[in-house]
Design a protein around this motif. Structure first.
Motif, PDB file in Angstrom:
ATOM      1  N   VAL A 169       1.116  -0.897  -0.004  1.00 17.07           N
ATOM      2  CA  VAL A 169       0.232   0.121  -0.189  1.00 17.07           C
ATOM      3  C   VAL A 169       0.853   1.116   0.400  1.00 17.07           C
ATOM      4  N   ARG A 217      -8.715   6.414   5.898  1.00 21.00           N
ATOM      5  CA  ARG A 217      -9.932   5.365   6.304  1.00 21.00           C
ATOM      6  C   ARG A 217     -10.619   4.976   5.193  1.00 21.00           C
ATOM      7  N   TRP A 222      -9.229   2.820   3.057  1.00 20.74           N
ATOM      8  CA  TRP A 222      -9.413   1.491   3.984  1.00 20.74           C
ATOM      9  C   TRP A 222     -10.274   0.925   3.335  1.00 20.74           C
ATOM     10  N   ASP A 223     -11.629   1.026   3.295  1.00 21.28           N
ATOM     11  CA  ASP A 223     -12.742   0.632   4.702  1.00 21.28           C
ATOM     12  C   ASP A 223     -12.713   0.329   2.165  1.00 21.28           C
ATOM     13  N   VAL A 274      -8.663  -0.254  -0.003  1.00 19.40           N
ATOM     14  CA  VAL A 274      -7.920  -1.802  -0.113  1.00 19.40           C
ATOM     15  C   VAL A 274      -8.610  -3.082   1.138  1.00 19.40           C
ATOM     16  N   LEU A 275      -9.491  -2.646   2.061  1.00 16.65           N
ATOM     17  CA  LEU A 275      -9.714  -3.391   2.381  1.00 16.65           C
ATOM     18  C   LEU A 275     -10.349  -4.796   2.096  1.00 16.65           C
ATOM     19  N   PRO A 330      -2.489   2.158   8.212  1.00 14.93           N
ATOM     20  CA  PRO A 330      -2.616   0.922   7.044  1.00 14.93           C
ATOM     21  C   PRO A 330      -1.871  -0.592   8.035  1.00 14.93           C
ATOM     22  N   TRP A 365      -4.715  -0.825  10.550  1.00 19.12           N
ATOM     23  CA  TRP A 365      -6.280  -1.555  10.038  1.00 19.12           C
ATOM     24  C   TRP A 365      -5.699  -2.792   9.900  1.00 19.12           C
TER      25      TRP A 365
END
Length: 255
Positions: free
Chosen positions: A143, A149, A152-153, A156-157, A180, A183
């Motif tokens: 990443v 965030r 990310w949500d 990335v997640l 990251p 998380w």
């Protein structure tokens, strides 16, 4: 993680054979420091094993991904002959996947979400195993951006969930800034090191505000840039990473 006595002896034997990853890393230091064993990462060319040893490094973090369109990096992907030369010299190998890059000819890998994670995991694992990578060793997925965030949500997640669907959580690691890494650990999408309290988090100094995630096993302390070149090893500029755990995901520890 419970380990049998037989496995404990096997891992201890493997550790004792690893150049530079002995007692210092075994203490899983809570902060990075110049005295820790170091691994280098690089892309331009395959740096000879003897040059890496002569520079005092314990091994490499090498790519299990190919070059982006328009580029031709000699160290992407790691090859079986090169991996064998490193191992013969007593150096350790850790796998990393990164194809795209912000501002590059291919977008950041995580922007492709779950389907991209599935595809990247398959590619990474095929290249990892073709080079002789340990069947139980993790791959660190990059990443390489200052994600918030929301990103990310939403991107990335799901990308990591796609990776997990192919490799499983235990063979999945992350490269990124402190947030990251935190998380990923909290979401349970990266695996655990055999060093207590550590997870497959390779943290970069970038975007980390001088802080180090206590669960990280690797810390990228020196980053080679045009304005701040990294040290020369075998004629090539490299990034330098402190090893913060005896088990940082090196191949010979995870056959």
């Amino acid at each position: 993680m419970q380990v049998s006595r037989r496995d404990a002896l096997r891992y201890a034997a493997a550790a004792s054979a690893v150049v530079g990853l002995g007692a210092t890393a075994a203490t899983h230091a809570p902060t990075a420091n110049a005295a820790a064993p170091t691994l280098i990462d690089f892309a331009m060319r395959q740096i000879p094993a003897q040059d890496i040893r002569a520079a005092g490094h314990a091994g490499v973090i090498n790519y299990v991904s190919t070059s982006r369109p328009g580029s031709s990096f000699g160290a992407k992907p790691i090859t079986l002959p090169y991996a064998r030369s490193l191992t013969a010299a007593g150096l350790v190998i850790v796998s990393n996947y990164q194809y795209g890059k912000p501002g590059g000819t291919a977008p950041s890998d995580f922007t492709r979400g779950y389907p991209g994670g599935v595809a990247d995991a398959r590619t990474g694992w095929n290249l990892h195993t073709a080079a002789g990578g340990g069947r139980n060793a993790p791959i660190y997925f990059s990443v390489d951006d200052d994600v918030d965030r929301h990103t990310w949500d939403t991107l990335v997640l799901p990308w990591f969930r796609g990776i997990n669907s192919v490799l499983g959580v235990q063979r999945t690691g992350i490269y990124g800034g402190i947030k990251p890494c935190q998380w990923a650990a909290a979401e349970g999408v990266i695996g655990k090191s055999r060093t207590p309290g550590k997870v497959w988090a390779w943290q970069t100094r970038s975007w980390s505000q001088g802080q180090i995630f206590p669960g990280a096993v690797l810390y990228q302390r020196i980053i080679d840039t045009a304005s701040n070149p990294g040290p020369l090893v075998g004629g090539s500029r490299v990034d330098v990473n402190d090893v913060l755990a005896q088990d940082c995901g090196q191949w010979n520890f995870h056959p």
